[in-house]
Design a protein around this motif. Structure first.
Motif, PDB file in Angstrom:
ATOM      1  N   GLY A 197      -0.637  -2.427 -14.249  1.00 23.10           N
ATOM      2  CA  GLY A 197      -1.351  -1.504 -15.122  1.00 23.10           C
ATOM      3  C   GLY A 197      -2.746  -1.996 -15.433  1.00 23.10           C
ATOM      4  N   TRP A 198      -2.874  -3.312 -15.648  1.00 21.58           N
ATOM      5  CA  TRP A 198      -4.187  -3.892 -15.953  1.00 21.58           C
ATOM      6  C   TRP A 198      -5.198  -3.633 -14.839  1.00 21.58           C
ATOM      7  N   THR A 199      -4.755  -3.656 -13.588  1.00 23.32           N
ATOM      8  CA  THR A 199      -5.681  -3.424 -12.472  1.00 23.32           C
ATOM      9  C   THR A 199      -6.218  -2.002 -12.461  1.00 23.32           C
ATOM     10  N   TYR A 200      -5.512  -1.079 -13.125  1.00 18.09           N
ATOM     11  CA  TYR A 200      -5.963   0.313 -13.229  1.00 18.09           C
ATOM     12  C   TYR A 200      -6.570   0.622 -14.599  1.00 18.09           C
ATOM     13  N   GLY A 201      -6.634  -0.395 -15.481  1.00 19.53           N
ATOM     14  CA  GLY A 201      -7.106  -0.143 -16.835  1.00 19.53           C
ATOM     15  C   GLY A 201      -6.066   0.542 -17.699  1.00 19.53           C
ATOM     16  N   LEU A 202      -4.769   0.324 -17.372  1.00 22.27           N
ATOM     17  CA  LEU A 202      -3.667   0.965 -18.081  1.00 22.27           C
ATOM     18  C   LEU A 202      -2.742  -0.095 -18.661  1.00 22.27           C
ATOM     19  N   SER A 203      -1.905   0.339 -19.560  1.00 25.47           N
ATOM     20  CA  SER A 203      -0.831  -0.536 -20.031  1.00 25.47           C
ATOM     21  C   SER A 203       0.310  -0.502 -19.027  1.00 25.47           C
ATOM     22  N   GLY A 204       1.249  -1.451 -19.160  1.00 23.10           N
ATOM     23  CA  GLY A 204       2.409  -1.461 -18.275  1.00 23.10           C
ATOM     24  C   GLY A 204       3.220  -0.191 -18.407  1.00 23.10           C
ATOM     25  N   GLU A 205       3.339   0.312 -19.627  1.00 17.76           N
ATOM     26  CA  GLU A 205       4.109   1.542 -19.853  1.00 17.76           C
ATOM     27  C   GLU A 205       3.426   2.732 -19.199  1.00 17.76           C
ATOM     28  N   GLN A 206       2.111   2.806 -19.316  1.00 16.70           N
ATOM     29  CA  GLN A 206       1.379   3.911 -18.672  1.00 16.70           C
ATOM     30  C   GLN A 206       1.512   3.838 -17.154  1.00 16.70           C
ATOM     31  N   TYR A 207       1.420   2.623 -16.614  1.00 19.91           N
ATOM     32  CA  TYR A 207       1.541   2.473 -15.165  1.00 19.91           C
ATOM     33  C   TYR A 207       2.921   2.896 -14.685  1.00 19.91           C
ATOM     34  N   SER A 208       3.943   2.613 -15.468  1.00 19.00           N
ATOM     35  CA  SER A 208       5.309   2.946 -15.059  1.00 19.00           C
ATOM     36  C   SER A 208       5.526   4.443 -14.948  1.00 19.00           C
ATOM     37  N   GLN A 209       4.606   5.246 -15.524  1.00 19.10           N
ATOM     38  CA  GLN A 209       4.759   6.700 -15.488  1.00 19.10           C
ATOM     39  C   GLN A 209       3.865   7.347 -14.438  1.00 19.10           C
ATOM     40  N   LEU A 210       3.146   6.528 -13.634  1.00 21.10           N
ATOM     41  CA  LEU A 210       2.285   7.080 -12.604  1.00 21.10           C
ATOM     42  C   LEU A 210       3.107   7.762 -11.508  1.00 21.10           C
ATOM     43  N   LEU A 211       2.475   8.763 -10.877  1.00 18.28           N
ATOM     44  CA  LEU A 211       3.080   9.372  -9.708  1.00 18.28           C
ATOM     45  C   LEU A 211       2.900   8.459  -8.526  1.00 18.28           C
ATOM     46  N   ARG A 212       3.609   8.732  -7.464  1.00 20.05           N
ATOM     47  CA  ARG A 212       3.546   7.932  -6.240  1.00 20.05           C
ATOM     48  C   ARG A 212       2.104   7.812  -5.759  1.00 20.05           C
ATOM     49  N   ARG A 213       1.678   6.557  -5.423  1.00 17.13           N
ATOM     50  CA  ARG A 213       0.341   6.332  -4.893  1.00 17.13           C
ATOM     51  C   ARG A 213       0.268   6.767  -3.423  1.00 17.13           C
ATOM     52  N   THR A 214      -0.932   7.216  -3.004  1.00 21.68           N
ATOM     53  CA  THR A 214      -1.150   7.592  -1.606  1.00 21.68           C
ATOM     54  C   THR A 214      -2.406   6.917  -1.112  1.00 21.68           C
ATOM     55  N   ASN A 265       0.830  -1.200   0.000  1.00 24.03           N
ATOM     56  CA  ASN A 265       0.000   0.000   0.000  1.00 24.03           C
ATOM     57  C   ASN A 265       0.866   1.252   0.000  1.00 24.03           C
ATOM     58  N   GLY A 266       0.423   2.253  -0.759  1.00 20.58           N
ATOM     59  CA  GLY A 266       1.197   3.488  -0.832  1.00 20.58           C
ATOM     60  C   GLY A 266       1.079   4.363   0.403  1.00 20.58           C
ATOM     61  N   SER A 267       0.080   4.106   1.240  1.00 18.69           N
ATOM     62  CA  SER A 267      -0.101   4.910   2.452  1.00 18.69           C
ATOM     63  C   SER A 267       0.133   4.053   3.686  1.00 18.69           C
ATOM     64  N   GLU A 285      -0.704   2.500   7.304  1.00 17.11           N
ATOM     65  CA  GLU A 285      -1.894   2.104   8.055  1.00 17.11           C
ATOM     66  C   GLU A 285      -1.889   2.754   9.439  1.00 17.11           C
ATOM     67  N   ARG A 286      -2.985   2.534  10.183  1.00 21.24           N
ATOM     68  CA  ARG A 286      -3.126   3.134  11.511  1.00 21.24           C
ATOM     69  C   ARG A 286      -2.032   2.679  12.472  1.00 21.24           C
ATOM     70  N   ASP A 287      -1.524   1.447  12.268  1.00 26.54           N
ATOM     71  CA  ASP A 287      -0.493   0.936  13.166  1.00 26.54           C
ATOM     72  C   ASP A 287       0.913   1.335  12.741  1.00 26.54           C
ATOM     73  N   GLY A 288       1.035   2.178  11.698  1.00 21.86           N
ATOM     74  CA  GLY A 288       2.335   2.671  11.263  1.00 21.86           C
ATOM     75  C   GLY A 288       2.998   1.821  10.194  1.00 21.86           C
ATOM     76  N   HIS A 289       2.378   0.714   9.805  1.00 22.41           N
ATOM     77  CA  HIS A 289       2.954  -0.163   8.792  1.00 22.41           C
ATOM     78  C   HIS A 289       2.256   0.032   7.444  1.00 22.41           C
ATOM     79  N   ARG A 290       2.918  -0.440   6.406  1.00 23.23           N
ATOM     80  CA  ARG A 290       2.306  -0.447   5.077  1.00 23.23           C
ATOM     81  C   ARG A 290       1.775  -1.853   4.807  1.00 23.23           C
ATOM     82  N   ARG A 291       0.510  -1.931   4.488  1.00 20.30           N
ATOM     83  CA  ARG A 291      -0.131  -3.227   4.293  1.00 20.30           C
ATOM     84  C   ARG A 291       0.227  -3.819   2.939  1.00 20.30           C
ATOM     85  N   ARG A 292       0.576  -5.102   2.934  1.00 15.38           N
ATOM     86  CA  ARG A 292       0.775  -5.829   1.687  1.00 15.38           C
ATOM     87  C   ARG A 292      -0.572  -6.407   1.261  1.00 15.38           C
ATOM     88  N   TYR A 293      -0.852  -6.358  -0.003  1.00 14.01           N
ATOM     89  CA  TYR A 293      -2.127  -6.875  -0.478  1.00 14.01           C
ATOM     90  C   TYR A 293      -1.937  -7.546  -1.828  1.00 14.01           C
TER      91      TYR A 293
END
Length: 355
Positions: free
Chosen positions: A338-355, A310-312, A314-322
């Motif tokens: 990328g597929w999980t976002y409806g994007l290609s791999g190349e498009q996903y590689s250009q995303l900004l940091r998730r929060t 996870n990019g953010s 959690e409440r316990d201070g850890h980042r959750r793996r999913y």
């Protein structure tokens, strides 16, 4: 002015939330007096009271005095709940009509700060046990139970105490009866001559602050004195084995995707991967989450799972793996992500940091 009202409304919301999630024994004299008061407003004699330890006990027993037509599964069709719904609708309608003429912005603010968050917490924490007591297909919305939600009571309480909305004597009399019931007991079922009332749970484990949800990693999230209980993992209701004895075999045999996810998280992804013997297909740095990897594993012939962090925090201070299920034809973790976002791999590689 609105900032002051917002702070006071938030404080009142927390008071009502503590009452809604209370595990203290019911105040039986107060509950019986208030319910009797509502009966009198309908022109009825006070009922005889039958107390039970849990909602499931209410549905499993038929106390003497309930009519044959008063099957608790069909409580919304009983005469007294129908009349009480009309009584409450008239009360709210008359108060709302006054607000539309005078303090509509204040009403909207308090709904946002009080009613909506409380409704969410009730839906997540208190309705799952009630729904399980009936059946999974039981319609709880538009039903008798909505009259018992503390969310609408807290909303009008905040209008009166925080926003200074004046209630007539008649309005205040009825409102105080509803509020007294919400403060003193759990769910209740008003028959013509007998009213069944449930004690509160003896344990209720939650997480979160404003958005509260049931969660307990080591046992039932909700437990009643008669032993009836409900298990939950971060807000998702699950079978008891998910919390108390999760195994790879049970996970593989489970048809529900959400239950499988919770069971895997209960074991821990690293342990699950090792125990299940999942084959690593590929790994790559996650471009939208620097410092963490995307890892793609084989699960079944037609399925692979993408393990991410996870990019953010959690409440316990850890980042959750999913894990995210993806089609088996993916061999590149970036393409799968990328597929999980409806994007290609190349498009996903250009995303900004998730929060």
């Amino acid at each position: 002015m609105s900032d002051i009202v917002q702070r006071e409304a938030a404080a009142l919301r927390e008071q009502w939330l503590r009452l809604a999630l209370s595990t203290l024994p019911a105040d039986r004299p107060a509950a019986e007096a208030a319910i009797s008061g509502l009966y009198r407003l309908l022109g009825l004699s006070p009922p005889r009271f039958h107390w039970v330890a849990s909602p499931v006990a209410a549905l499993a027993t038929a106390p003497p005095g309930l009519r044959p037509s008063e099957n608790i599964e069909r409580v919304a069709e009983w005469p007294v709940p129908i009349r009480l719904r009309s009584l409450k609708s008239k009360l709210c309608g008359e108060i709302d009509a006054t607000l539309r003429r005078t303090q509509l912005p204040m009403d909207q603010l308090i709904r946002r700060e009080v009613q909506f968050p409380l409704l969410g917490s009730i839906t997540r924490c208190l309705l799952p046990p009630l729904r399980q007591a009936h059946s999974w297909g039981f319609p709880l919305r538009g039903n008798w139970y909505e009259l018992q939600y503390v969310s609408w009571i807290a909303h009008y309480d905040a209008l009166r105490r925080v926003a200074g909305v004046a209630f007539t004597g008649e309005h205040l009399q009825q409102f105080e009866l509803w509020a007294a019931i919400a403060r003193s007991c759990h769910w209740w079922w008003p028959g013509e001559h007998v009213c069944v009332v449930s004690e509160r749970p003896v344990a209720l484990h939650t997480e979160g602050d404003e958005a509260v949800e049931p969660h307990h990693p080591d046992g039932p999230a909700v437990r009643y004195a008669d032993g009836w209980s409900v298990h939950a993992w971060h807000g998702t209701q699950v079978p008891s084995w998910v919390i108390e004895d999760p195994t790879v075999r049970r996970i593989e045999e489970e048809a529900n995707v959400e239950v499988r996810r919770c069971a895997i998280e209960r074991i821990g992804w690293s342990s699950y991967i090792e125990q299940a013997g999942l084959r690593l297909v590929g790994a790559a740095p996650d471009p939208s989450n620097p410092g963490f990897e995307l890892r793609l594993y084989d699960v079944r012939r037609d399925t692979r799972v993408l393990l991410a962090v996870n990019g953010s925090v959690e409440r316990d201070g850890h980042r959750r793996r999913y894990g995210l299920t993806v089609p088996a034809h993916f061999s590149d973790p970036l393409a799968a992500a990328g597929w999980t976002y409806g994007l290609s791999g190349e498009q996903y590689s250009q995303l900004l940091r998730r929060t």
